[in-house]
Write a protein that holds these residues in place. Structure first.
Motif, mmCIF file in Angstrom:
data_model
loop_
_atom_site.group_PDB
_atom_site.id
_atom_site.type_symbol
_atom_site.label_atom_id
_atom_site.label_comp_id
_atom_site.label_asym_id
_atom_site.label_seq_id
_atom_site.Cartn_x
_atom_site.Cartn_y
_atom_site.Cartn_z
ATOM 1 N N GLN A 1 2.392 3.570 8.038
ATOM 2 C CA GLN A 1 2.175 4.880 8.648
ATOM 3 C C GLN A 1 0.694 5.249 8.629
ATOM 4 O O GLN A 1 0.143 5.705 9.630
ATOM 5 C CB GLN A 1 2.990 5.947 7.917
ATOM 6 C CG GLN A 1 2.847 7.337 8.536
ATOM 7 C CD GLN A 1 3.647 8.397 7.801
ATOM 8 O OE1 GLN A 1 4.123 8.176 6.704
ATOM 9 N NE2 GLN A 1 3.795 9.556 8.415
ATOM 10 N N LEU A 2 0.057 5.054 7.483
ATOM 11 C CA LEU A 2 -1.382 5.320 7.422
ATOM 12 C C LEU A 2 -2.147 4.426 8.395
ATOM 13 O O LEU A 2 -3.089 4.873 9.066
ATOM 14 C CB LEU A 2 -1.903 5.109 6.003
ATOM 15 C CG LEU A 2 -1.565 6.154 4.938
ATOM 16 C CD1 LEU A 2 -2.262 5.791 3.626
ATOM 17 C CD2 LEU A 2 -1.989 7.563 5.374
ATOM 18 N N SER A 3 -1.731 3.181 8.493
ATOM 19 C CA SER A 3 -2.455 2.221 9.329
ATOM 20 C C SER A 3 -2.475 2.635 10.791
ATOM 21 O O SER A 3 -3.529 2.592 11.446
ATOM 22 C CB SER A 3 -1.837 0.821 9.190
ATOM 23 O OG SER A 3 -2.080 0.288 7.899
ATOM 24 N N VAL A 4 -1.319 3.043 11.317
ATOM 25 C CA VAL A 4 -1.300 3.407 12.738
ATOM 26 C C VAL A 4 -2.135 4.653 12.994
ATOM 27 O O VAL A 4 -2.777 4.789 14.047
ATOM 28 C CB VAL A 4 0.142 3.594 13.263
ATOM 29 C CG1 VAL A 4 0.906 2.291 13.241
ATOM 30 C CG2 VAL A 4 0.893 4.680 12.516
ATOM 31 N N ALA B 1 -3.071 3.632 -0.364
ATOM 32 C CA ALA B 1 -4.058 4.097 0.614
ATOM 33 C C ALA B 1 -5.214 3.107 0.728
ATOM 34 O O ALA B 1 -5.735 2.867 1.826
ATOM 35 C CB ALA B 1 -4.571 5.482 0.221
ATOM 36 N N GLY B 2 -5.607 2.524 -0.404
ATOM 37 C CA GLY B 2 -6.665 1.522 -0.371
ATOM 38 C C GLY B 2 -6.269 0.313 0.447
ATOM 39 O O GLY B 2 -7.089 -0.259 1.180
ATOM 40 N N ALA B 3 -4.998 -0.084 0.350
ATOM 41 C CA ALA B 3 -4.511 -1.217 1.134
ATOM 42 C C ALA B 3 -4.546 -0.901 2.628
ATOM 43 O O ALA B 3 -4.920 -1.754 3.448
ATOM 44 C CB ALA B 3 -3.084 -1.570 0.714
ATOM 45 N N ALA B 4 -4.165 0.326 2.996
ATOM 46 C CA ALA B 4 -4.216 0.724 4.408
ATOM 47 C C ALA B 4 -5.649 0.733 4.917
ATOM 48 O O ALA B 4 -5.933 0.289 6.042
ATOM 49 C CB ALA B 4 -3.573 2.099 4.577
ATOM 50 N N ALA B 5 -6.572 1.254 4.107
ATOM 51 C CA ALA B 5 -7.980 1.284 4.504
ATOM 52 C C ALA B 5 -8.508 -0.135 4.704
ATOM 53 O O ALA B 5 -9.146 -0.448 5.720
ATOM 54 C CB ALA B 5 -8.797 2.034 3.456
ATOM 55 N N ALA B 6 -8.234 -1.011 3.737
ATOM 56 C CA ALA B 6 -8.730 -2.387 3.815
ATOM 57 C C ALA B 6 -8.159 -3.119 5.031
ATOM 58 O O ALA B 6 -8.865 -3.870 5.718
ATOM 59 C CB ALA B 6 -8.375 -3.132 2.533
ATOM 60 N N ALA B 7 -6.878 -2.892 5.305
ATOM 61 C CA ALA B 7 -6.222 -3.570 6.427
ATOM 62 C C ALA B 7 -6.804 -3.146 7.770
ATOM 63 O O ALA B 7 -6.659 -3.867 8.766
ATOM 64 C CB ALA B 7 -4.721 -3.293 6.403
ATOM 65 N N ASN B 8 -7.459 -1.995 7.792
ATOM 66 C CA ASN B 8 -7.993 -1.484 9.052
ATOM 67 C C ASN B 8 -9.515 -1.393 9.050
ATOM 68 O O ASN B 8 -10.094 -0.697 9.884
ATOM 69 C CB ASN B 8 -7.373 -0.113 9.341
ATOM 70 C CG ASN B 8 -5.890 -0.207 9.622
ATOM 71 O OD1 ASN B 8 -5.479 -0.530 10.728
ATOM 72 N ND2 ASN B 8 -5.066 0.065 8.607
ATOM 73 N N ALA B 9 -10.139 -2.101 8.107
ATOM 74 C CA ALA B 9 -11.604 -2.164 8.017
ATOM 75 C C ALA B 9 -12.241 -0.790 7.935
ATOM 76 O O ALA B 9 -13.273 -0.507 8.552
ATOM 77 C CB ALA B 9 -12.161 -2.948 9.207
ATOM 78 N N CYS C 1 -7.340 7.300 14.922
ATOM 79 C CA CYS C 1 -8.481 8.221 14.774
ATOM 80 C C CYS C 1 -9.801 7.507 14.504
ATOM 81 O O CYS C 1 -10.867 8.114 14.614
ATOM 82 C CB CYS C 1 -8.209 9.261 13.694
ATOM 83 S SG CYS C 1 -8.123 8.624 12.000
ATOM 84 N N ASP C 2 -9.755 6.209 14.126
ATOM 85 C CA ASP C 2 -10.957 5.397 13.937
ATOM 86 C C ASP C 2 -11.970 6.091 13.022
ATOM 87 O O ASP C 2 -13.092 6.393 13.422
ATOM 88 C CB ASP C 2 -11.587 5.112 15.310
ATOM 89 C CG ASP C 2 -12.745 4.128 15.231
ATOM 90 O OD1 ASP C 2 -12.814 3.364 14.243
ATOM 91 O OD2 ASP C 2 -13.590 4.160 16.142
ATOM 92 N N PRO C 3 -11.597 6.337 11.763
ATOM 93 C CA PRO C 3 -12.490 7.092 10.876
ATOM 94 C C PRO C 3 -13.547 6.214 10.210
ATOM 95 O O PRO C 3 -13.408 4.986 10.129
ATOM 96 C CB PRO C 3 -11.527 7.637 9.819
ATOM 97 C CG PRO C 3 -10.500 6.546 9.693
ATOM 98 C CD PRO C 3 -10.343 5.971 11.089
ATOM 99 N N LYS C 4 -14.604 6.851 9.723
ATOM 100 C CA LYS C 4 -15.617 6.150 8.941
ATOM 101 C C LYS C 4 -15.123 5.903 7.513
ATOM 102 O O LYS C 4 -15.460 4.887 6.907
ATOM 103 C CB LYS C 4 -16.905 6.967 8.899
ATOM 104 C CG LYS C 4 -17.607 7.115 10.242
ATOM 105 C CD LYS C 4 -18.192 5.790 10.697
ATOM 106 C CE LYS C 4 -18.976 5.968 11.982
ATOM 107 N NZ LYS C 4 -19.514 4.685 12.495
ATOM 108 N N ILE C 5 -14.374 6.874 6.964
ATOM 109 C CA ILE C 5 -13.921 6.800 5.582
ATOM 110 C C ILE C 5 -12.494 7.347 5.491
ATOM 111 O O ILE C 5 -12.135 8.267 6.230
ATOM 112 C CB ILE C 5 -14.814 7.643 4.636
ATOM 113 C CG1 ILE C 5 -16.292 7.316 4.814
ATOM 114 C CG2 ILE C 5 -14.416 7.437 3.173
ATOM 115 C CD1 ILE C 5 -17.225 8.243 4.035
#
Length: 588
Positions: A132-135, A155-163, A140-144
């Motif tokens: 859900q976080l990933s999509v 949440a860290g895993a979702a962030a890492a998976a989406n660079a 929104c293509d955020p910086k952080i």
């Protein structure tokens, strides 16, 4: 006079926290600001603010608007030092607390766009939350992405998976903050992106300007006739528009003190919400979807008098929105809490959606819940079969359009309909979104000539809006329209069921025919009882709708919900057809 944040700190040293006050000497301004940052600047010159409470409703952290502003400016300095530029998106997992609050306003002060994202729910599990976080991150293509430390793994895993860079609130807020020049915001700048509660698989980021936001917040105060003695009490999540706009941003822009319970704490101890309202010596404003009132009414023991624990006599506005309003549930709440002083006239039905910032209509205070009985064939657009007894559904009045908003009911082809005729609900006014972020096709699909197609069906009567249902949920069988709510409500009348246990939608049977499917949470393990129950449900639906239906009994807590807790029929249908919802085998 001692400043409240200083007084609170002193009280904390002595072991006693003091809540921030309801009353203030600061002259009240009703959202007449150019930007949300300007609104916080003004609120910070008074003594009001947020009071965060623990799971048992005890005060844990009084957080004045003055302290919020100071912390938010420090966050803005840190963000700029980190390289954040105006219009960058900053995703924030929206946990109710001081960390999210200061980061949200810090992002605004830095000229970037905060994007609140949901917390994990009690269903779906780790992988579902990461997905859900990933999509939404992809959208929104955020910086952080910022998140609480306890969610660092998911949440860290979702962030890492989406660079996307992932940081905890705690680590970032601990950094040094060197003052620097802040960008000057314009009233026409984007204030934030809001993901509507149903936007999980195909997310739509609603882009809202400061002007649209503050126009809607001014409409809140006007429609609810906010007064000096009012205090807001809320457990609503900050990643949903009613929680974010109605109970987080509106109190700042209208200088109202708020008492918060976390959403998960309300889910565990819902009556703690009513305890907070009871302790308020002023007048209370508090909102909930229908299910919140339902849970509280069900938690009241028949052996317990509500007046022994609660005093709800000063609950001035008991708002209801975010889902179809159930008059039977509202009556059950009145029955449970009338002896504690709750007045039915406190109910404040309303209608809104993220694409209109929030509020579209609000019931005038004091009028309570009003219903009209509408015959089933009028709702479905069909003709009554000869000799069939008439069947009616109670449709709740959702109030009048808020200040500066206009509502119109239209045919599918856009032709305006006369009063009392059911059609698509369209609205226009200064609160409308700019559009969906980076999704022009989806924007054009729901906006035309400055008007928004809400996707809901309803009618106008005497200047009031009545919502009938969600157009996309309509079940069409043999050319006849059926509302899933009617099927679900029919099943709920059987013993042992409650709101949220049933989802109805259309499927194609193996024989190629269209039929309604009804998924029902089943709590018995006895196969004979299950078979009997399925027959009862099938007979009940046939008696109400005249249709044969496919009945599937499924494990409790299986039906999916949106981030705001609403039943997601479309997702339930998808999961069922994909085999991810596995019904019980009655013959087993």
């Amino acid at each position: 006079m001692t400043r409240p944040d200083v007084a609170s700190a002193a009280a904390a040293d002595s072991g006693t926290l003091r809540p921030l006050p309801t009353l203030d000497t600061l002259p009240r301004r009703f959202s007449d600001f150019a930007t949300m940052g300007e609104a916080l600047d003004y609120a910070a010159s008074g003594t009001r603010g947020f009071n965060f409470h623990d799971a048992r409703g005890n005060l844990a952290h009084p957080y004045s608007y003055a302290a919020l502003r100071s912390d938010a400016l420090s966050c803005a300095y840190r963000l700029i030092a980190h390289g954040i530029k105006p219009q960058d998106r900053i995703a924030l997992v929206a946990e109710t607390g001081a960390d999210f609050a200061q980061m949200f306003f810090g992002v605004i002060y830095a000229g970037a766009w905060p994007v609140p994202l949901p917390l994990p729910t009690s269903f779906g599990g780790k992988e579902s939350y990461i997905d859900q976080l990933s999509v939404q991150l992809q959208s929104c293509d955020p910086k952080i992405l910022f998140y609480p430390a306890e969610l660092a793994e998911m949440a860290g895993a979702a962030a890492a998976a989406n660079a996307v860079e992932g940081l905890t609130f705690e680590d970032f807020i601990a950094r040094a903050a060197a003052p620097c020049a802040l960008p000057q915001a314009s009233t026409d700048d984007i204030a934030y992106l809001q993901y509507s509660s149903g936007s999980t698989r195909f997310p739509h980021g609603v882009a809202v300007t400061h002007k649209a936001l503050l126009s809607n917040l001014a409409a809140h105060s006007h429609g609810m006739q906010v007064q000096e003695s009012d205090r807001c009490i809320s457990w609503l999540p900050w990643y949903h528009d009613m929680g974010l706009v109605g109970c987080f941003l509106s109190p700042v822009a209208n200088q109202v003190t708020v008492d918060y319970l976390k959403t998960e704490d309300f889910a565990r101890r819902p009556l703690a919400w009513l305890d907070l309202i009871s302790r308020n010596e002023g007048t209370s404003i508090s909102y909930s979807p229908t299910f919140g009132y339902d849970i509280c009414a069900r938690r009241m023991s028949s052996q317990m008098k509500a007046s022994d624990r609660f005093d709800l006599s000063r609950w001035r506005l008991a708002g209801n929105g975010a889902d179809m309003i159930r008059p039977d549930v509202m009556q059950s709440f009145v029955d449970a809490f009338a002896d504690a002083g709750f007045s039915p006239s406190a109910f404040l039905p309303s209608y809104g959606l993220a694409e209109a910032t929030l509020a579209v209509t609000i019931m005038p205070p004091g009028e309570g819940i009003m219903v009209e009985l509408v015959e089933e064939t009028d709702l479905s657009g069909g003709d009554a079969a000869e000799g069939r007894p008439q069947r009616y559904r109670a449709i709740v009045n959702c109030g009048k359009p808020v200040k500066d908003m206009i509502v119109e009911i239209r045919e599918e082809d856009g032709t305006p309909l006369a009063e009392g005729q059911i059609g698509k609900v369209w609205t226009t006014g200064p609160s409308l979104m700019v559009g969906y972020f980076r999704d022009e096709a989806a924007t054009q699909a729901c906006m035309a000539d400055g008007w928004l197609d809400t996707g809901d069906m309803g009618y106008m009567s005497g200047g009031y809006l009545y919502i009938v249902g969600r157009a996309k949920d309509m079940i069409i069988i043999n050319g006849k329209n059926h509302w899933p709510q009617d099927i679900e409500w029919a099943v709920e009348q059987l013993p042992g069921f409650k709101q949220g246990d049933i989802a109805a939608f259309a499927i194609t049977t193996p024989g190629g025919e269209e039929a309604p499917a009804v998924l029902v949470h089943c709590r018995t393990s006895d196969t004979e009882e299950r078979a009997k129950l399925r027959n009862q449900i099938r007979d009940r639906v046939r008696a109400i709708t005249g249709m044969n239906c496919v009945v599937e009994l499924i494990p409790p807590r299986t039906l999916p919900r949106t981030s705001s807790g609403k039943l997601s029929r479309s997702k339930a249908r998808t999961l069922y057809l994909e085999g991810e919802i596995v019904p019980y085998d009655i013959a087993a």
